[in-house]
Motif scaffolding. Structure first.
Motif, PDB file in Angstrom:
ATOM      1  N   TRP A 154       1.015  -1.065   0.028  1.00 39.89           N
ATOM      2  CA  TRP A 154       0.112  -0.064  -0.102  1.00 39.89           C
ATOM      3  C   TRP A 154       0.798   1.253  -0.066  1.00 39.89           C
ATOM      4  CZ3 TRP A 154      -4.897  -0.891  -1.094  1.00 39.89           C
ATOM      5  CH2 TRP A 154      -5.429  -2.206  -0.793  1.00 39.89           C
ATOM      6  N   LEU A 155       1.902   1.178   0.730  1.00 39.15           N
ATOM      7  CA  LEU A 155       3.086   2.337   0.693  1.00 39.15           C
ATOM      8  C   LEU A 155       4.130   1.989  -0.047  1.00 39.15           C
ATOM      9  CD1 LEU A 155       2.398   3.304   4.416  1.00 39.15           C
ATOM     10  CD2 LEU A 155       1.532   4.003   2.420  1.00 39.15           C
ATOM     11  N   GLU A 156       4.603   2.956  -0.953  1.00 42.57           N
ATOM     12  CA  GLU A 156       5.800   2.920  -1.745  1.00 42.57           C
ATOM     13  C   GLU A 156       6.965   2.774  -0.917  1.00 42.57           C
ATOM     14  OE1 GLU A 156       7.857   5.132  -5.548  1.00 42.57           O
ATOM     15  OE2 GLU A 156       6.096   5.872  -4.493  1.00 42.57           O
ATOM     16  N   GLY A 157       8.019   1.867  -1.174  1.00 48.90           N
ATOM     17  CA  GLY A 157       9.214   1.651  -0.259  1.00 48.90           C
ATOM     18  C   GLY A 157       8.787   1.076   1.188  1.00 48.90           C
ATOM     19  N   VAL A 158       7.646   0.659   1.346  1.00 51.32           N
ATOM     20  CA  VAL A 158       7.707   0.024   2.657  1.00 51.32           C
ATOM     21  C   VAL A 158       6.937  -1.274   2.409  1.00 51.32           C
ATOM     22  CG1 VAL A 158       5.927   0.278   4.694  1.00 51.32           C
ATOM     23  CG2 VAL A 158       6.758   2.167   3.663  1.00 51.32           C
ATOM     24  N   PRO A 159       7.644  -2.322   3.062  1.00 49.57           N
ATOM     25  CA  PRO A 159       6.984  -3.973   2.994  1.00 49.57           C
ATOM     26  C   PRO A 159       5.394  -3.809   3.151  1.00 49.57           C
ATOM     27  CG  PRO A 159       8.918  -3.708   4.701  1.00 49.57           C
ATOM     28  CD  PRO A 159       8.360  -2.356   4.237  1.00 49.57           C
ATOM     29  N   PRO A 160       4.908  -4.976   2.357  1.00 46.53           N
ATOM     30  CA  PRO A 160       3.443  -4.902   2.351  1.00 46.53           C
ATOM     31  C   PRO A 160       2.962  -4.924   3.725  1.00 46.53           C
ATOM     32  CG  PRO A 160       4.630  -6.757   1.194  1.00 46.53           C
ATOM     33  CD  PRO A 160       5.544  -6.032   1.624  1.00 46.53           C
ATOM     34  N   LEU A 161       1.620  -4.447   3.788  1.00 50.35           N
ATOM     35  CA  LEU A 161       0.807  -3.944   5.165  1.00 50.35           C
ATOM     36  C   LEU A 161      -0.271  -4.614   4.891  1.00 50.35           C
ATOM     37  CD1 LEU A 161       1.993  -0.416   5.781  1.00 50.35           C
ATOM     38  CD2 LEU A 161       2.621  -2.288   6.808  1.00 50.35           C
ATOM     39  N   ASP A 162      -1.051  -4.807   5.650  1.00 49.10           N
ATOM     40  CA  ASP A 162      -2.630  -5.188   5.752  1.00 49.10           C
ATOM     41  C   ASP A 162      -3.526  -4.123   6.026  1.00 49.10           C
ATOM     42  OD1 ASP A 162      -1.684  -7.790   5.230  1.00 49.10           O
ATOM     43  OD2 ASP A 162      -1.927  -8.388   7.778  1.00 49.10           O
ATOM     44  N   LEU A 163      -4.447  -4.078   5.111  1.00 52.44           N
ATOM     45  CA  LEU A 163      -5.319  -2.979   5.082  1.00 52.44           C
ATOM     46  C   LEU A 163      -6.839  -3.716   5.622  1.00 52.44           C
ATOM     47  CD1 LEU A 163      -6.492  -0.111   4.475  1.00 52.44           C
ATOM     48  CD2 LEU A 163      -7.230  -1.016   2.351  1.00 52.44           C
ATOM     49  N   ILE A 164      -7.270  -3.425   6.893  1.00 55.59           N
ATOM     50  CA  ILE A 164      -8.279  -3.785   7.599  1.00 55.59           C
ATOM     51  C   ILE A 164      -9.444  -3.021   7.173  1.00 55.59           C
ATOM     52  CG2 ILE A 164      -9.364  -4.773   9.799  1.00 55.59           C
ATOM     53  CD1 ILE A 164      -6.637  -5.906   8.754  1.00 55.59           C
ATOM     54  N   VAL A 165     -10.709  -3.817   6.576  1.00 57.11           N
ATOM     55  CA  VAL A 165     -11.645  -2.896   6.004  1.00 57.11           C
ATOM     56  C   VAL A 165     -12.798  -3.471   6.702  1.00 57.11           C
ATOM     57  CG1 VAL A 165     -13.124  -2.264   4.041  1.00 57.11           C
ATOM     58  CG2 VAL A 165     -10.592  -2.234   4.150  1.00 57.11           C
ATOM     59  N   THR A 166     -14.089  -2.618   7.088  1.00 56.41           N
ATOM     60  CA  THR A 166     -15.269  -3.064   7.461  1.00 56.41           C
ATOM     61  C   THR A 166     -16.204  -2.232   6.668  1.00 56.41           C
ATOM     62  OG1 THR A 166     -14.363  -3.319   9.756  1.00 56.41           O
ATOM     63  CG2 THR A 166     -16.808  -3.535   9.469  1.00 56.41           C
ATOM     64  N   MET A 167     -17.187  -3.045   5.872  1.00 57.37           N
ATOM     65  CA  MET A 167     -18.140  -2.453   5.197  1.00 57.37           C
ATOM     66  C   MET A 167     -19.683  -3.108   5.115  1.00 57.37           C
ATOM     67  SD  MET A 167     -17.585  -3.559   1.155  1.00 57.37           S
ATOM     68  CE  MET A 167     -18.284  -5.204   0.570  1.00 57.37           C
ATOM     69  N   ASP A 168     -20.528  -2.371   4.819  1.00 55.36           N
ATOM     70  CA  ASP A 168     -21.996  -2.765   4.978  1.00 55.36           C
ATOM     71  C   ASP A 168     -22.372  -3.547   3.692  1.00 55.36           C
ATOM     72  OD1 ASP A 168     -24.920  -2.601   5.043  1.00 55.36           O
ATOM     73  OD2 ASP A 168     -24.669  -1.489   6.953  1.00 55.36           O
ATOM     74  N   ASP A 169     -22.974  -4.496   4.001  1.00 52.16           N
ATOM     75  CA  ASP A 169     -23.374  -5.396   2.685  1.00 52.16           C
ATOM     76  C   ASP A 169     -24.546  -4.635   1.873  1.00 52.16           C
ATOM     77  OD1 ASP A 169     -23.496  -8.156   1.381  1.00 52.16           O
ATOM     78  OD2 ASP A 169     -25.367  -7.655   1.720  1.00 52.16           O
ATOM     79  N   ALA A 170     -25.357  -3.825   2.575  1.00 47.29           N
ATOM     80  CA  ALA A 170     -26.629  -3.275   1.826  1.00 47.29           C
ATOM     81  C   ALA A 170     -26.001  -2.170   0.836  1.00 47.29           C
ATOM     82  CB  ALA A 170     -27.590  -2.821   2.907  1.00 47.29           C
ATOM     83  N   THR A 171     -25.027  -1.361   1.443  1.00 49.11           N
ATOM     84  CA  THR A 171     -24.879  -0.208   0.417  1.00 49.11           C
ATOM     85  C   THR A 171     -23.382  -0.295   0.044  1.00 49.11           C
ATOM     86  OG1 THR A 171     -24.103   0.826   2.368  1.00 49.11           O
ATOM     87  CG2 THR A 171     -26.380   1.339   2.083  1.00 49.11           C
ATOM     88  N   SER A 172     -22.573  -0.989   0.312  1.00 49.85           N
ATOM     89  CA  SER A 172     -21.141  -1.266  -0.001  1.00 49.85           C
ATOM     90  C   SER A 172     -20.236  -0.034   0.748  1.00 49.85           C
ATOM     91  CB  SER A 172     -20.769  -1.156  -1.338  1.00 49.85           C
ATOM     92  OG  SER A 172     -21.181  -2.452  -1.869  1.00 49.85           O
ATOM     93  N   GLU A 173     -21.050   0.745   1.664  1.00 46.60           N
ATOM     94  CA  GLU A 173     -20.150   1.878   2.300  1.00 46.60           C
ATOM     95  C   GLU A 173     -19.089   1.181   3.395  1.00 46.60           C
ATOM     96  OE1 GLU A 173     -21.170   5.690   5.251  1.00 46.60           O
ATOM     97  OE2 GLU A 173     -22.820   4.428   4.530  1.00 46.60           O
TER      98      GLU A 173
END
Length: 460
Positions: A154-173
């Motif tokens: 996700w960041l240039e020049g930085v080892p791979p990181l984990d992006l933790i995402v929580t979203m709603d099924d009804a709206t994809s928000e």
């Protein structure tokens, strides 16, 4: 040979065939025009031009001429150079939205994609596989949340990181998104705490079968819903249904969302020169997520209803945490993750030796020791006790200051004494005092028995 030239040659061959049938009177002019896809009048024009000039008379005179709606060459070169030197690797949709928003670019997305594909700056998308039936969305918000982590550079020049995402099924928000070094229990509880505090409690949570979500006794088989992980314990205590996914296709909605994020977020962070995790998380929370939700979120089927249940945010912290049981040692210390937590003196009991207590580790790293519902002490992430400053009402009052050395002591006037409810009536003599002091003269010092009283001669 381009596509227009091929279509023109095919049209000429078809016209010659239809013209011969018309000459044999097998077809009328109207039928011949229908076969060629033109009107009867246009067929007669073609026949007259063919008789005068042959096949050259049927050539489309628009070929080889520049269209009056053609995009200026300078605009085309600017767009291609912008992509080649500043946005290489961006997907076409993201690039087109960016130059529209930042530079006022007015040409369509389809034209932009065709120009980039023609110059081989982007490749055409592969053909999709077999058709799969999509699972319908939940009708209102809060009925199901998706949570997952995506490892990526996700960041240039930085080892791979984990992006933790929580979203709603009804709206994809997307309700919560942040970068961490590694996905696990702490990151999951942190995301749930953010969402539940802001939105409330959902009906269900849909996740993969990671070891921090579920315990799977045998790989590839069903999860064990009796032996709960720390996340499972917290969700069960809150009454939230935890649903496991048994294939990536089952989580297609969240997987497609991660594909969009991987194509957009790293490019945005690199363009702004962001290489720090904390700074990136601030940008994601304050700028990226509002723009992403505005563009990709859709309204729910039932807009007036919500399945979220309001909850006291103060009670969530003691549930969405890591909770482990320990036994207090003889020196009133608790061993937890290579840290020794010293229990302070308690007015409730003399000591807690051999007592079973629970240690709670919160998402911010702080610790707390509980004996039943009572919190005995709180500690920093390093194991040092957090002592709260006493308030004015809790401070024990001190003795009055000494007046030694003062010339004139100032004594506060004492309040008048209230009369006792058991005081003697007026005119009744008070009883004599018992003790070392002198007794009243009217009272005998020694009691005399009845026998001795008879022997005493009575006074004349």
């Amino acid at each position: 040979m381009n596509r227009a030239t091929c279509l023109q040659d095919h049209r000429m061959e078809k016209f010659e065939s239809v013209l011969r049938r018309w000459e044999r009177k097998d077809l009328s002019a109207h039928e011949a025009g229908e076969i060629l896809g033109v009107s009867e009048r246009q067929f007669r024009r073609y026949r007259r031009r063919y008789e005068e000039d042959g096949l050259d008379g049927l050539v489309d005179r628009r070929l080889g001429k520049a269209s009056v709606r053609r995009v200026p060459v300078d605009t085309v070169m600017w767009m291609l150079d912008r992509y080649r030197f500043h946005h290489i690797g961006w997907n076409v949709k993201h690039f087109h939205e960016h130059i529209q928003r930042q530079h006022g670019f007015g040409w369509s997305y389809t034209w932009t994609k065709m120009q980039l594909q023609a110059t081989r700056l982007v490749s055409q998308a592969p053909r999709r596989g077999a058709h799969r039936r999509k699972r319908p969305r939940k009708p209102c918000v809060g009925m199901m949340l998706h949570q997952d982590g995506s490892p990526f550079a996700w960041l240039e020049g930085v080892p791979p990181l984990d992006l933790i995402v929580t979203m709603d099924d009804a709206t994809s928000e997307i309700y919560s998104a942040f970068l961490v070094e590694e996905e696990g229990t702490v990151s999951t509880l942190r995301a749930l705490l953010e969402v539940f505090t802001a939105k409330g409690l959902p009906s269900s949570l849909y996740t993969d079968r990671g070891s921090h979500y579920f315990l799977t006794p045998k790989a590839g088989e069903a999860v064990d819903k009796e032996q709960l992980t720390q996340v499972g314990r917290a969700l069960a205590r809150l009454g939230i249904e935890h649903i496991p996914a048994y294939s990536p296709e089952a989580r297609g909605r969240s997987e497609r969302m991660f594909g969009t994020l991987q194509g957009r977020l790293p490019k945005e962070l690199s363009l702004l020169g962001i290489h720090d995790i904390d700074e990136a998380n601030r940008y994601i929370r304050d700028i990226f997520l509002p723009l992403h939700n505005e563009h990709f979120a859709r309204p729910p089927q039932i807009a007036d209803e919500s399945a979220f249940v309001a909850v006291d945010p103060a009670s969530l912290a003691d549930i969405l945490c890591i909770e482990q049981e320990r036994v207090v040692a003889r020196d009133n210390t608790v061993s937890y993750e290579a840290r020794s937590l010293q229990l302070p003196n308690s007015p409730a009991r003399a000591h807690y030796v051999k007592a079973r207590i629970k240690v709670r580790e919160y998402p911010d790293g702080t610790l707390a020791v509980f004996h039943g519902p009572r919190c005995l002490a709180r500690y920093t992430a390093q194991g040092e006790e957090i002592v709260s400053a006493p308030t004015a009402s809790s401070v024990t009052p001190c003795s009055p200051p000494s007046r030694r050395g003062l010339s004139d002591a100032e004594h506060a006037a004492s309040a008048p004494r209230r009369p006792s409810l058991t005081a003697a009536a007026r005119g009744v003599p008070s009883p004599g005092q018992v003790g070392t002091k002198k007794r009243p003269s009217g009272r005998t010092k020694k009691l005399i028995s009845k026998k001795e009283e008879k022997d005493i001669p009575s006074a004349a």
